[in-house]
Design an enzyme around this catalytic site. Structure first.
Site, short mmCIF file in Angstrom:
data_model
loop_
_atom_site.label_atom_id
_atom_site.label_comp_id
_atom_site.label_asym_id
_atom_site.label_seq_id
_atom_site.Cartn_x
_atom_site.Cartn_y
_atom_site.Cartn_z
N ASP A 48 0.76 -1.23 -0.06
CA ASP A 48 0.03 0.20 -0.10
C ASP A 48 0.87 1.52 0.03
O ASP A 48 2.02 1.25 0.38
CB ASP A 48 -0.88 -0.06 1.28
N ASP A 49 0.24 2.30 -0.69
CA ASP A 49 0.61 3.70 -0.51
C ASP A 49 1.46 4.36 -1.40
O ASP A 49 2.26 5.32 -1.32
CB ASP A 49 1.18 4.05 1.17
N HIS A 51 -6.23 2.96 -3.98
CA HIS A 51 -5.89 3.10 -2.78
C HIS A 51 -6.38 4.62 -2.41
O HIS A 51 -5.96 5.06 -1.44
CB HIS A 51 -4.53 2.86 -2.53
N HIS A 89 -5.26 9.63 0.23
CA HIS A 89 -5.14 8.90 1.24
C HIS A 89 -6.16 9.28 2.58
O HIS A 89 -5.38 9.41 3.69
CB HIS A 89 -3.67 8.46 1.77
N TYR A 109 -6.45 3.31 5.69
CA TYR A 109 -6.53 2.68 7.10
C TYR A 109 -7.37 1.80 7.45
O TYR A 109 -7.73 1.16 8.37
CB TYR A 109 -7.07 4.03 7.93
N HIS A 114 3.49 -2.26 3.37
CA HIS A 114 3.65 -0.87 2.67
C HIS A 114 4.94 -0.73 2.28
O HIS A 114 5.96 -0.84 2.90
CB HIS A 114 3.24 0.15 3.93
#
Length: 254
Positions: A60-61, A111, A115, A152, A206
């Site tokens: 992720d991210d 995603h 965020h 999250y 991540h």
């Protein structure tokens, strides 16, 4: 029951083990499973029921300008595929990395654009975050994401069903969380993933965390030594490989 529903694994035990303390300050959201995740529905996937020894590594991210290429080198050296849940505004900044992810056989998921905690956004604002990201990834790679992961993990069941009905995007959560975002160190991240993984697992991590990337050689090799193979989220759900699908642009209005 739909095929996706048959393949979806949602259990109260998994959810209870991953929930964080609800009294944490709202200004500092943490990665956690939604409190209503134990309710089974086709819109939500935490893991996949399968007899095959397959797991899905998800990151992720990203993309991260330095760490994501290092991770891609690690995966390429082992001939492994993973799923990257990318942030839209980062894709705009580093489109060459996005193209490399797709070119090397990995899947790209949505995603959100920036965020945020989408559970605190209106439906219109949440859909704008998702649609902008889908459109950006489509423009860069020629194909849109087919799954979504909320930042999250903050996305209510009502929102998950709304997104599934409106955009046909299932929400992909996870069954293994090494809490690498807390930066516990590479050895701890690796140990937690190895301990928690079993066939059908969806592993959260991540690629913006240096400790996570450092943990990957031992993690990937350790899972392989246990006889586990790696697939993308789409492959785990029995869908075609993302790169093999043919898409055409349609309006997302309404």
């Amino acid at each position: 029951m739909t095929e996706l529903a048959r393949r979806t694994l949602l259990t109260g035990g998994l959810a209870a083990g991953a929930l964080c303390t609800p009294t944490l300050a709202l200004a500092r959201p943490v990665v956690t499973l939604p409190p209503d995740v134990a309710q089974r529905d086709a819109a939500t996937v935490m893991a996949v029921r399968t007899s095959a020894p397959v797991v899905a590594m998800t990151f992720d991210d990203g993309p991260h300008p330095r760490l994501t290429p290092v991770l891609l080198d690690i995966l390429k050296a082992r001939g492994l595929r993973a799923t990257f849940y990318l942030i839209g505004n980062r894709c705009v900044t580093w489109p060459d990395i996005v193209r490399r992810i797709a070119a090397e056989g990995h899947e790209i998921g949505n995603h959100s654009w920036s965020h945020p905690d989408l559970s605190r956004h209106s439906d219109e604002a949440a859909m704008d975050e998702i649609d902008r990201t889908t459109d950006t990834i489509f423009k860069i790679t020629g194909r849109p994401p087919v799954t979504f992961r909320p930042p999250y993990g903050a996305f209510t069941r009502r929102q998950r069903l709304m997104l599934y009905q409106a955009r046909n995007l299932p929400t992909i959560l996870w069954s293994v969380d090494p809490q690498d975002w807390r930066r516990p160190g590479a050895s701890v991240v690796s140990s937690r993933i190895l301990k928690g993984s079993r066939p059908g697992a969806i592993i959260l991590s991540h690629d913006i965390q240096s400790g996570t990337v450092k943990a990957m050689p031992a993690t990937l090799d350790g899972l392989t030594e246990r006889g586990l193979r790696f697939g993308t989220v789409s492959q785990m759900m029995g869908w075609p490989l993302w790169q093999d699908r043919r898409f055409r642009r349609v309006s997302t209005q309404g």
